[in-house]
Design a protein around this motif. Structure first.
Motif, PDB file in Angstrom:
ATOM      1  N   GLN A 254     -24.577 -22.971  48.688  1.00 60.50           N
ATOM      2  CA  GLN A 254     -23.504 -23.961  48.727  1.00 60.50           C
ATOM      3  C   GLN A 254     -23.497 -24.834  47.479  1.00 60.50           C
ATOM      4  N   ALA A 255     -22.321 -25.340  47.142  1.00 62.52           N
ATOM      5  CA  ALA A 255     -22.190 -26.236  45.990  1.00 62.52           C
ATOM      6  C   ALA A 255     -22.818 -27.585  46.325  1.00 62.52           C
ATOM      7  N   THR A 256     -23.129 -28.341  45.290  1.00 68.76           N
ATOM      8  CA  THR A 256     -23.720 -29.667  45.465  1.00 68.76           C
ATOM      9  C   THR A 256     -22.661 -30.732  45.238  1.00 68.76           C
ATOM     10  N   ASP A 257     -22.581 -31.681  46.146  1.00 69.76           N
ATOM     11  CA  ASP A 257     -21.655 -32.793  45.981  1.00 69.76           C
ATOM     12  C   ASP A 257     -22.114 -33.646  44.805  1.00 69.76           C
ATOM     13  N   PRO A 258     -21.285 -33.811  43.753  1.00 74.29           N
ATOM     14  CA  PRO A 258     -21.714 -34.549  42.558  1.00 74.29           C
ATOM     15  C   PRO A 258     -21.972 -36.032  42.800  1.00 74.29           C
ATOM     16  N   ILE A 259     -21.411 -36.575  43.868  1.00 73.46           N
ATOM     17  CA  ILE A 259     -21.589 -38.003  44.152  1.00 73.46           C
ATOM     18  C   ILE A 259     -22.841 -38.259  44.985  1.00 73.46           C
ATOM     19  N   THR A 260     -22.969 -37.525  46.080  1.00 75.69           N
ATOM     20  CA  THR A 260     -24.106 -37.747  46.983  1.00 75.69           C
ATOM     21  C   THR A 260     -25.332 -36.914  46.607  1.00 75.69           C
ATOM     22  N   GLY A 261     -25.115 -35.829  45.866  1.00 72.25           N
ATOM     23  CA  GLY A 261     -26.226 -34.936  45.523  1.00 72.25           C
ATOM     24  C   GLY A 261     -26.645 -34.042  46.667  1.00 72.25           C
ATOM     25  N   LYS A 262     -25.879 -34.073  47.755  1.00 70.33           N
ATOM     26  CA  LYS A 262     -26.196 -33.252  48.922  1.00 70.33           C
ATOM     27  C   LYS A 262     -25.319 -32.003  48.934  1.00 70.33           C
ATOM     28  N   GLY A 263     -25.653 -31.080  49.818  1.00 69.97           N
ATOM     29  CA  GLY A 263     -24.849 -29.878  49.950  1.00 69.97           C
ATOM     30  C   GLY A 263     -23.424 -30.215  50.363  1.00 69.97           C
ATOM     31  N   SER A 264     -22.437 -29.530  49.793  1.00 67.49           N
ATOM     32  CA  SER A 264     -21.037 -29.857  50.059  1.00 67.49           C
ATOM     33  C   SER A 264     -20.532 -29.316  51.385  1.00 67.49           C
TER      34      SER A 264
END
Length: 321
Positions: A254-264
Motif C-alpha cells: 500500500q501507498a504511504t500517506d504523505p501527511i500521517t506517514g501511515k498506510g493509505s
C-alpha cells in the motif's frame, strides 16, 4: 535378560542450522521466484474493488500470467526481486529452519521429556516460535521484495500501488529516508502472523509425514521421502497461509500517506482483512491460491530436500574441526 536401547539426540546447533537452512532456501527460491511474482500480482489485482461480471482482468490464471509477464517484461520481469529474495530467504528461512530444532530441543529439556519421542504439540510450538522470530527479523526484506515484484514498467500490466526502486539497497535507503525505521517495519505484524501460522503447520507436518512415510510406507530416509513429505505438507501450509499472505502482500504494498506517514488503505492486519472481505468477498482471501501452491509446493520440496542434504554436509564439515 533384556537390553534397553536408548537413543541419544545430539543438541542441535542454531548456527549450523542457520547456514544449512539459508543455503537450502536460496537454492529453492532460484526456481520458485517466478511463481512468487505471479502470486503477488494476482493477490493485488482488483484490490478493494468489486468484480463486475464480464469485466476483463490483466491476469486470469497462473499460466496466462506467466506468458503475459514473459511477453511484456521478459526473463527479468518474471525473476523480479530475485536478489532481494535471496537475502530474505537467507535471513528468514536461515533463522526459521535453523532455530526450529534447537527450540524443539529446549522445550523437551524444560519439560524433561525425551527428544527422541516426537511430540506434535512441541513441534507446533517450536515451528510457530521460530516462524514469528524469523518473520520479525526479515520483515524489511519481505516489504521490499513485495514492492519490487509488484512493480512493472509496462503500464497496462500494473496492479496495486507501484513503488519504483532500482534495487534492494536503494529501496531500503528510500524507505528509511522517507518513513524512518518505522517504515521499514510497516506490516511486520501481518508478516509475523503469516510466517508463524505457516511454520506452526509446515515444520511439524513435514516431520510427521516423513516419519509416517518411513515407518508405514517403508520408504528410505532419502530424496523421494523428503520430496513427498514436502509436497504433502506444502498443500496444507498453503491452505493455512493464503489469507495471511494476502493481508501481508497488501499491507506491504500500500501507498504511504504523505501527511500521517501511515498506510493509505489499511491501519492494521484486521482492518485489511475486514475491508478485503467486505469489498471483494471471502473468496478474495484465496486469490492466487494456485500460484501460491505452485510456488510453495516446489519451494517446500526444494527447501527440505536441499535442507536434508546441506545439513549433512554442514555438520560433516563442522565435525572435522
Amino acid at each position: 535378560m533384556t537390553t534397553t536401547t536408548t537413543t541419544t539426540i545430539q543438541k542441535p546447533s542454531a548456527v549450523l542450522g542457520f547456514i544449512a537452512g539459508g543455503m537450502a532456501a536460496c537454492g529453492a527460491v532460484t526456481l520458485t521466484n517466478p511463481a512468487e511474482v505471479i502470486k503477488t500480482r494476482l493477490q493485488l489485482q482488483g484490490e478493494l474493488t468489486r468484480q463486475v461480471p464480464g469485466s476483463q482482468r490483466i491476469y486470469t490464471n497462473f499460466g496466462q500470467a506467466m506468458v503475459h509477464i514473459l511477453r511484456y517484461e521478459g526473463i527479468r520481469g518474471i525473476q523480479r526481486g530475485l536478489g532481494c529474495a535471496y537475502m530474505y530467504q537467507l535471513l528468514m528461512n536461515g533463522t526459521r529452519l535453523g532455530l526450529y530444532d534447537p527450540i524443539k530441543y529446549q522445550i523437551h529439556h524444560l519439560l524433561k521429556t525425551d527428544p527422541a519421542k516426537p511430540s506434535y504439540l512441541v513441534n507446533i510450538v517450536a515451528g510457530g516460535t521460530s516462524g514469528v522470530l524469523s518473520a520479525f527479523l526479515a520483515s524489511p526484506l519481505f516489504l521490499v521484495k513485495t514492492r519490487l515484484q509488484s512493480y512493472t514498467s509496462h503500464e497496462p500490466s500494473r496492479v496495486g500501488h507501484q513503488h519504483y526502486y532500482r534495487h534492494t539497497f536503494h529501496a531500503l535507503g528510500s524507505i528509511y529516508k522517507s518513513e524512518g525505521f518505522r517504515g521499514l517495519y510497516r506490516g511486520v505484524d501481518a508478516s509475523m502472523l503469516r510466517t508463524g501460522m505457516g511454520s506452526s503447520v509446515q515444520l511439524p507436518l513435514y516431520d510427521f509425514v516423513k516419519q509416517q512415510l518411513i515407518q508405514v510406507g517403508k520408504l528410505e530416509n532419502g530424496s523421494l521421502c523428503h520430496g513427498l513429505s514436502s509436497l504433502i505438507s506444502g498443500f496444507f501450509v498453503c491452505a493455512v497461509m493464503n489469507p495471511f499472505d494476502i493481508i501481508s502482500t497488501r499491507m506491504f504494498n500500500q501507498a504511504t500517506d504523505p501527511i500521517t506517514g501511515k498506510g493509505s488503505l489499511y491501519r492494521n492486519p484486521l482492518d485489511c482483512f475486514l475491508k478485503t472481505v467486505r469489498t471483494e468477498g471471502v473468496t478474495a482471501l484465496y486469490k492466487g491460491f494456485t500460484a501460491h501452491y505452485l510456488r510453495i509446493g516446489p519451494h517446500t520440496i526444494f527447501t527440505f530436500v536441499f535442507m536434508e542434504q546441506t545439513k549433512k554436509l554442514v555438520y560433516q564439515w563442522a565435525n572435522k574441526f
